[in-house]
Scaffold this motif. Structure first.
Motif, PDB file in Angstrom:
ATOM      1  N   UNK A 232       0.934  -1.350  -0.085  1.00 41.32           N
ATOM      2  CA  UNK A 232      -0.216   0.029   0.691  1.00 41.32           C
ATOM      3  C   UNK A 232       0.990   1.364   0.208  1.00 41.32           C
ATOM      4  N   UNK A 233       1.898   1.280   0.994  1.00 39.63           N
ATOM      5  CA  UNK A 233       2.461   2.349   0.637  1.00 39.63           C
ATOM      6  C   UNK A 233       3.891   2.506  -0.516  1.00 39.63           C
ATOM      7  N   UNK A 234       3.881   1.692  -1.480  1.00 34.56           N
ATOM      8  CA  UNK A 234       4.223   2.135  -2.468  1.00 34.56           C
ATOM      9  C   UNK A 234       3.323   2.744  -3.403  1.00 34.56           C
ATOM     10  N   UNK A 235       2.447   2.616  -3.568  1.00 32.82           N
ATOM     11  CA  UNK A 235       0.808   2.484  -4.660  1.00 32.82           C
ATOM     12  C   UNK A 235       0.269   4.219  -3.842  1.00 32.82           C
TER      13      UNK A 235
ATOM     14  N   UNK B 250      -2.323  -2.906 -16.210  1.00 32.97           N
ATOM     15  CA  UNK B 250      -2.441  -4.203 -15.357  1.00 32.97           C
ATOM     16  C   UNK B 250      -2.807  -4.904 -13.620  1.00 32.97           C
ATOM     17  N   UNK B 251      -1.679  -4.076 -12.816  1.00 33.47           N
ATOM     18  CA  UNK B 251      -1.653  -4.549 -11.547  1.00 33.47           C
ATOM     19  C   UNK B 251      -3.031  -3.797 -11.576  1.00 33.47           C
ATOM     20  N   UNK B 252      -3.879  -3.296 -11.540  1.00 35.92           N
ATOM     21  CA  UNK B 252      -5.396  -2.610 -11.073  1.00 35.92           C
ATOM     22  C   UNK B 252      -6.462  -3.787 -11.484  1.00 35.92           C
ATOM     23  N   UNK B 253      -5.773  -4.529 -12.920  1.00 34.88           N
ATOM     24  CA  UNK B 253      -6.544  -5.736 -13.285  1.00 34.88           C
ATOM     25  C   UNK B 253      -6.264  -6.890 -12.882  1.00 34.88           C
ATOM     26  N   UNK B 254      -4.952  -6.979 -12.428  1.00 32.62           N
ATOM     27  CA  UNK B 254      -4.139  -8.453 -12.770  1.00 32.62           C
ATOM     28  C   UNK B 254      -4.238  -8.925 -10.813  1.00 32.62           C
ATOM     29  N   UNK B 255      -3.843  -8.248 -10.313  1.00 32.84           N
ATOM     30  CA  UNK B 255      -3.096  -8.416  -8.877  1.00 32.84           C
ATOM     31  C   UNK B 255      -4.103  -8.271  -8.380  1.00 32.84           C
ATOM     32  N   UNK B 256      -3.946 -10.072  -7.400  1.00 38.81           N
ATOM     33  CA  UNK B 256      -5.717 -10.455  -7.181  1.00 38.81           C
ATOM     34  C   UNK B 256      -5.325  -9.517  -5.617  1.00 38.81           C
ATOM     35  N   UNK B 257      -4.139  -9.497  -4.728  1.00 41.37           N
ATOM     36  CA  UNK B 257      -4.372  -9.534  -3.415  1.00 41.37           C
ATOM     37  C   UNK B 257      -4.438  -8.468  -3.204  1.00 41.37           C
ATOM     38  N   UNK B 258      -4.373  -6.460  -3.998  1.00 38.09           N
ATOM     39  CA  UNK B 258      -4.273  -6.052  -3.637  1.00 38.09           C
ATOM     40  C   UNK B 258      -5.515  -5.708  -3.582  1.00 38.09           C
ATOM     41  N   UNK B 259      -5.706  -4.599  -1.752  1.00 35.04           N
ATOM     42  CA  UNK B 259      -6.708  -4.139  -0.898  1.00 35.04           C
ATOM     43  C   UNK B 259      -7.220  -2.972  -2.269  1.00 35.04           C
TER      44      UNK B 259
ATOM     45  N   UNK C  41      -5.878   0.184  -2.538  1.00 31.92           N
ATOM     46  CA  UNK C  41      -4.931   0.136  -3.331  1.00 31.92           C
ATOM     47  C   UNK C  41      -6.016   0.268  -4.607  1.00 31.92           C
ATOM     48  N   UNK C  42      -6.761  -0.529  -4.420  1.00 33.27           N
ATOM     49  CA  UNK C  42      -7.372  -1.154  -6.318  1.00 33.27           C
ATOM     50  C   UNK C  42      -8.103   0.828  -6.875  1.00 33.27           C
ATOM     51  N   UNK C  43      -8.763   1.472  -5.720  1.00 30.00           N
ATOM     52  CA  UNK C  43      -9.137   2.982  -5.572  1.00 30.00           C
ATOM     53  C   UNK C  43      -8.798   4.111  -5.872  1.00 30.00           C
TER      54      UNK C  43
ATOM     55  N   UNK D 249     -15.657  14.672  -6.224  1.00 29.44           N
ATOM     56  CA  UNK D 249     -16.167  13.745  -5.067  1.00 29.44           C
ATOM     57  C   UNK D 249     -17.152  12.454  -4.966  1.00 29.44           C
ATOM     58  N   UNK D 250     -16.979  11.571  -5.907  1.00 30.07           N
ATOM     59  CA  UNK D 250     -16.633   9.445  -5.892  1.00 30.07           C
ATOM     60  C   UNK D 250     -15.596   9.438  -5.156  1.00 30.07           C
ATOM     61  N   UNK D 251     -14.469   9.898  -5.531  1.00 34.70           N
ATOM     62  CA  UNK D 251     -12.981   9.153  -5.281  1.00 34.70           C
ATOM     63  C   UNK D 251     -12.552  10.086  -3.292  1.00 34.70           C
ATOM     64  N   UNK D 252     -13.230  10.958  -3.479  1.00 36.74           N
ATOM     65  CA  UNK D 252     -13.016  11.161  -1.952  1.00 36.74           C
ATOM     66  C   UNK D 252     -13.878  11.116  -1.122  1.00 36.74           C
ATOM     67  N   UNK D 253     -14.819  10.703  -0.957  1.00 34.35           N
ATOM     68  CA  UNK D 253     -15.962  10.783  -0.745  1.00 34.35           C
ATOM     69  C   UNK D 253     -15.804   8.846  -0.150  1.00 34.35           C
ATOM     70  N   UNK D 254     -15.639   8.736  -0.901  1.00 45.50           N
ATOM     71  CA  UNK D 254     -14.919   6.994  -1.082  1.00 45.50           C
ATOM     72  C   UNK D 254     -13.195   6.602  -0.090  1.00 45.50           C
ATOM     73  N   UNK D 255     -12.395   7.466  -0.233  1.00 49.92           N
ATOM     74  CA  UNK D 255     -11.365   8.091   0.648  1.00 49.92           C
ATOM     75  C   UNK D 255     -11.309   7.696   1.857  1.00 49.92           C
ATOM     76  N   UNK D 256     -12.422   8.788   2.073  1.00 50.18           N
ATOM     77  CA  UNK D 256     -13.327   9.362   3.348  1.00 50.18           C
ATOM     78  C   UNK D 256     -13.629   8.100   4.623  1.00 50.18           C
TER      79      UNK D 256
END
Length: 204
Positions: free
Chosen positions: A127-130, A161-170, A173-175, A196-203
């Motif tokens: 997560x830190x790298x993302x 590719x990381x977004x679509x293929x990495x199964x264990x990404x939180x 991380x996907x967001x 509004x969508x992304x920052x409401x999801x983050x909070x």
């Protein structure tokens, strides 16, 4: 052409002694100092954008050769340790040299892209790298793209590719990856609705 791509590696930028070291590591990793090999590859990758894109394939070949020859993981362990050190120093790197920072990001993404295929540890998508990657792309992504459009295209291809293929990404991380993909697609800005969508999801 297919056969040559498997056998030939772009290591001409090294001196002859180092080229010999790398060629030996690719075929007979048990006969060389693999910590030295990993240091050579990381150091060169942080200086040379072209090599940083080739390095993932070289590292994958050495990992596979070592596993087959001795069932060991000395090279992989040293490689990941060096990458962790480089990641910890990411802010200093960014302040010192934008080009070196781009090389670091490219190298990390390439290592992840090659090594994750065989279910090797995916600590490079921690997560830190993302978080770091997304933050820096928000800050200077448009500048980096102006400097090198091709490299940015390659980076975002790896991020997709990381977004679509990495199964264990939180899910977070996907967001973050989805948000930065949309951010670049929108000309390095987000619409009010998307913001509004992304920052409401983050909070939430």
């Amino acid at each position: 052409m297919e056969n040559s791509s498997k056998e030939e590696y772009k290591i001409q930028s090294f001196d002859l002694e180092t080229q010999k070291l790398l060629k030996t590591a690719l075929k007979d990793p048990g006969s060389v100092d693999l910590e030295k090999v990993s240091n050579v590859i990381v150091d060169q990758s942080l200086e040379d954008q072209i090599f940083s894109r080739e390095a993932g394939r070289i590292c994958y070949t050495i990992v596979q050769a070592e596993a087959k020859q001795t069932n060991g993981n000395v090279f992989r362990r040293n490689l990941l340790n060096r990458l962790q050190q480089a990641f910890k120093a990411r802010e200093e790197t960014r302040k010192r040299s934008t080009q070196e920072w781009v090389c670091l990001v490219s190298f990390i993404c390439n290592i992840f892209d090659y090594l994750k295929v065989k279910k090797l540890p995916s600590v490079l998508m921690h997560k830190g790298i993302v978080d770091c990657l997304v933050l820096q792309l928000h800050r200077i992504g448009d500048q980096l793209e102006k400097m090198n459009m091709q490299l940015m295209d390659e980076l975002f291809s790896l991020l997709r590719d990381g977004f679509l293929l990495q199964e264990d990404l939180s899910s977070m991380g996907r967001l973050l990856l989805l948000e930065i993909l949309e951010f670049r697609a929108g000309g390095w800005s987000l619409s009010e609705t998307a913001q509004k969508y992304y920052y409401s999801e983050v909070t939430d």
